[in-house]
Design an enzyme around this catalytic site. Structure first.
Site: not given
Ligand code: PEP
Ligand code: MG
Length: 757
Positions: A363, A604, A628, A675
């Site tokens: 967090h 991912e 990921d 993302c």
């Molecule tokens: C990712 O895995 O790139 C992603 C954007 O998701 P998170 O970082 O929330 O796992």
């Molecule tokens: Mg992810």
């Protein structure tokens, strides 16, 4: 033997300093292996040699004076080969070097084992014996095992020992660094302020005493309060306990007498430390002594002493009127940083955060990213209680903390910081300008959000949409699952604030390192376990409530897109789509004016890469979660500082996969965005744009930087850069080439931990 091993490791982990560690080691090993000599040599960086630090069996005058460089003598040979050397007649070996002061000519057999931490040979453990015999296999195995287990503790004790005292002249301080994982990018230079959870002896920070008499007094008051608590408990239990048990309370009270623990604490305060750390040292020293005792009854007393210590500490903390001082450049340091701790520092004074435990998904790290505060998580080797008042430099790009930085390093980071500040001011002017290359290619820049606070910052920075709204974040800040109505309100705020721009809401992505206190998932291998869509498909009630809340929140706005995390197989998409379709129908029947939103998936997992064409046929959009994806392609836990140098989004295999996904999905006419953090780095963003990504989604903090980079370059230049790096086979070389090419175009890209000189 395992029991002996365990005991030695425990002893070492409790030892207060390096000297005690090595003294204890040689004693215990000699005893356990029944040898005549046990010695420890450790590397001295100033002299570039290995110094005899402790020995049982060799002449004591030799300690501290015998030095051997790598390759010199048998010890030097162990260092050079970085492997054990086991000899029956050591003195006949050509590498044997006779050092008169040691008196080792009396000993014939020699077993030397290197102590290796993170590939560095920290030192050598040696056992020797008079009689001519090879140490047997089990003895060698014992020493190798012990050395491997102790390397971390020795490195830690060494680092702690090299920390100068606060206020000591600069020249006597050694620059140290510790690695963690980046929690929020950026650079910070400031003073450490250690925040400790209440009544936790191990987390008490080192501080000098302000006023010695005041410290003594507050300790005396805390002690008296604990004494009276013990008496009160003893009295209330008097009727129910037998006299033997009752006597325990007298033992407690005796421990607290002035000529026992209390006296020792006061003596330490008088040496100039504040009461809390004096108490910590005395208590932990006694805990260590008692827990080493053979007698189980006495061993148990360690628990009692710790408990008494905790109670006194709690009173001391309660009565501590010394206000916490924050300099204008405060860097908070904690064992486990929590969002509440951030709140204790005035925002204009907080420049950086360091947490010994936790990951980039904790967090505190999420909050730090949202606030744009450079943060490093998981700095497991940092002796954090010693960081109070020390000058620190944080490199939030590489995840490195520098302690007691030297002049050169401080100056180099100060320059980076100045550049960043200047750039930030310039970047403000970019808000209303398009993310368009010099040759006219426009690429929409979206943001990743989670907290409510992200909305304002994202809009301020000119985001054209939300590419990833991490819905687990509002779930994480609660004590139970939010109701459909509560979720609807939270989602509505995001949708409304961005309307008519698109908002991509990801369905609950928990598991891995993202946990909900009220829905614990305990697994041996959580990143390969019950994560993301796997959890929500197994709990349709959670999934349906969330999807319904999203749909209802979008009523009248129609800018919702739903995205599914951690998809591995087609049937997961089919099942989730079916449920989304059902929710749409149900709500329409209930009179809600909604339409079926666009539904997409995150790529991912490597499996999704290879099925991308089939996936594309089932969805409206695809978004690559490169954080990921890199983790699973490289088989590197993205939050494990031990392997953090292996985690690299510019690894050729990752780049190949990223290009493959966009090419293949486009063959099906499906738009592709990304993302992961890579999209938020100027170099990464340019490569992705050149690969053909339709949208880049990133942290609001990084958006202006990426926009500035895009506006300074031609698409054709980015394509040429992509072509160049796609033919390369090494991630670090790739990053160097990117940084060089971008610098030629006037774009800054950080890629490696700063190495001065
Ligand atoms: C990712 O895995 O790139 C992603 C954007 O998701 P998170 O970082 O929330 O796992
Ligand atoms: Mg992810």
């Amino acid at each position: 033997m395992l029991e002996v091993l365990r005991k030695i490791v425990q002893e070492v982990s409790l030892a207060p300093d390096l000297k005690s560690v090595v003294d204890m080691l040689v004693k215990s090993i000699r005893h356990a292996m029944q040898t005549q000599v046990c010695s420890v040599y450790l590397f001295d960086a100033d002299e570039h040699s290995y110094v005899l630090m402790a020995s049982e069996g060799l002449n004591q005058e030799a300690i501290g004076s015998v030095r051997l460089s790598a390759g010199e003598g048998l010890v030097g040979m162990v260092v050079q080969r970085a492997e054990p050397i086991n000899l029956e007649k050591a003195d006949e070996h050509p590498a044997f070097k006779y050092v008169e002061t040691t008196g080792e000519e009396r000993f014939s057999s020699f077993l030397g084992v290197p102590i290796i931490h993170h590939r560095d040979v920290l030192g050598v453990l040696v056992v020797q014996q008079r009689e001519q015999r090879r140490f047997d296999e089990s003895e060698e195995a014992f020493l190798v095992t012990l050395s491997a287990q102790l390397a971390g503790a020795i490195a830690h004790a060494e680092a702690t020992g090299s920390l100068g005292r606060i206020g000591e002249p600069e020249a006597t301080k050694v620059e140290l660094h510790f690695d963690g994982v980046p929690g929020s990018s950026g650079v910070a230079i400031g003073q450490g302020v250690v925040v400790a959870p209440p009544a936790d002896l191990n987390s008490v920070p080192d501080k000098p005493a302000g006023d010695i008499e005041e410290e003594v007094e507050s300790f005396a008051a805390a002690l008296e309060q604990v004494r009276s608590d013990v008496r009160a408990v003893s009295l209330s239990l008097a009727k129910r306990l037998r006299s033997q048990e009752q006597a325990l309370f007298d033992v407690y009270l005796r421990m607290l007498e002035d000529n026992a623990l209390a006296g020792e604490v006061v003596a330490r305060i008088r040496q100039g430390v504040w009461a809390q750390s004096a108490l910590r040292d005395v208590i932990l020293e006694h805990v260590r002594k008692f827990s080493m005792m053979e007698d189980p009854y006495l061993r148990e007393r360690a628990t009692d002493i710790r408990d008494l210590g905790r109670r006194i500490l709690a009173y001391l903390q309660e009565s501590n009127t010394r206000p916490q001082e924050f300099t204008d450049t405060t860097i908070l340091v904690a064992d486990e940083l929590t969002p509440a701790m951030l709140g204790e520092v005035p925002t204009d004074k907080l420049v950086g955060l360091v947490s010994v435990h936790g990951s980039s998904n904790s967090h505190a790290a999420i909050l730090a990213r949202s606030l744009g505060i450079p943060t490093i998580m998981g700095v497991v080797d940092l002796p954090y209680t010693k960081m109070d008042g020390r000058e620190l430099v944080l490199d939030g790009y590489s995840g490195r903390v520098y302690v007691q930085p030297g002049e050169e390093l401080r100056a180099a980071y100060a320059e980076i910081l100045r550049d960043e500040k200047e750039q930030a001011a310039e970047l403000q002017t970019l808000k209303n300008l398009p993310a368009e290359t010099k040759d006219g290619h426009h690429i929409p820049l979206w943001v990743n959000t989670g907290l409510l606070a992200d909305i304002g910052r994202s809009l301020e920075r000119g985001a054209e949409g939300i590419g990833l709204y991490r819905t687990e974040i509002p779930f994480m800040t609660r004590d139970f699952f939010p109701s459909e109505q509560e979720q609807r309100q939270t989602y509505h705020r995001q949708l409304k604030a961005f309307s008519p721009r698109p908002v991509t809401m990801r369905t609950l992505d928990i598991g891995g390192d993202k946990s909900l206190s009220y829905f614990p998932i305990e697994e041996d291998n959580p990143f390969l376990g019950w994560r993301g869509i796997r959890v929500t498909l197994d709990h349709p009630e959670i999934f349906m409530v969330q999807v319904r809340a999203m749909l209802r929140a979008s009523e009248g706005l129609n800018n919702l897109r739903i995205m599914l995390p951690m998809v591995t197989s087609m049937h997961e998409i089919q099942e989730a789509s079916r449920q989304i379709g059902r929710a749409v129908l149900e709500l329409q029947e209930e009179g809600c004016a909604i339409e079926r939103p666009e539904v997409g998936v995150m790529v991912e997992v490597p499996a999704a890469v290879y099925q991308i064409r089939q996936i594309a046929r089932l969805v409206d959009f695809i978004s690559v979660g490169s954080n990921d994806l890199a983790q699973y392609l490289l088989a590197v836990d993205r939050n494990n500082p031990r392997v953090s140098d292996l985690y690299n989004g510019y690894h050729p295999a990752v780049l190949q996969a990223l290009r493959f996904v966009v090419r293949e999905a486009h063959k099906e006419g499906v738009p592709v965005s990304i993302c992961g953090e890579l999209a938020g780095e100027p170099g990464g963003a340019l490569l992705l744009m050149a690969m053909g990504y339709d949208t880049l989604s990133m942290n609001a903090t990084n958006l202006p930087k990426v926009k500035a980079a895009i506006r300074k370059i031609n698409l054709t230049d980015a394509q040429a850069l992509l072509k160049e790096v796609m033919s390369m086979d090494d991630a670090e070389m790739i990053q160097q080439v990117i940084a060089r090419r971008l610098a030629e175009q006037g774009v800054a890209q950080r890629y490696l931990p700063f190495i001065p000189g």
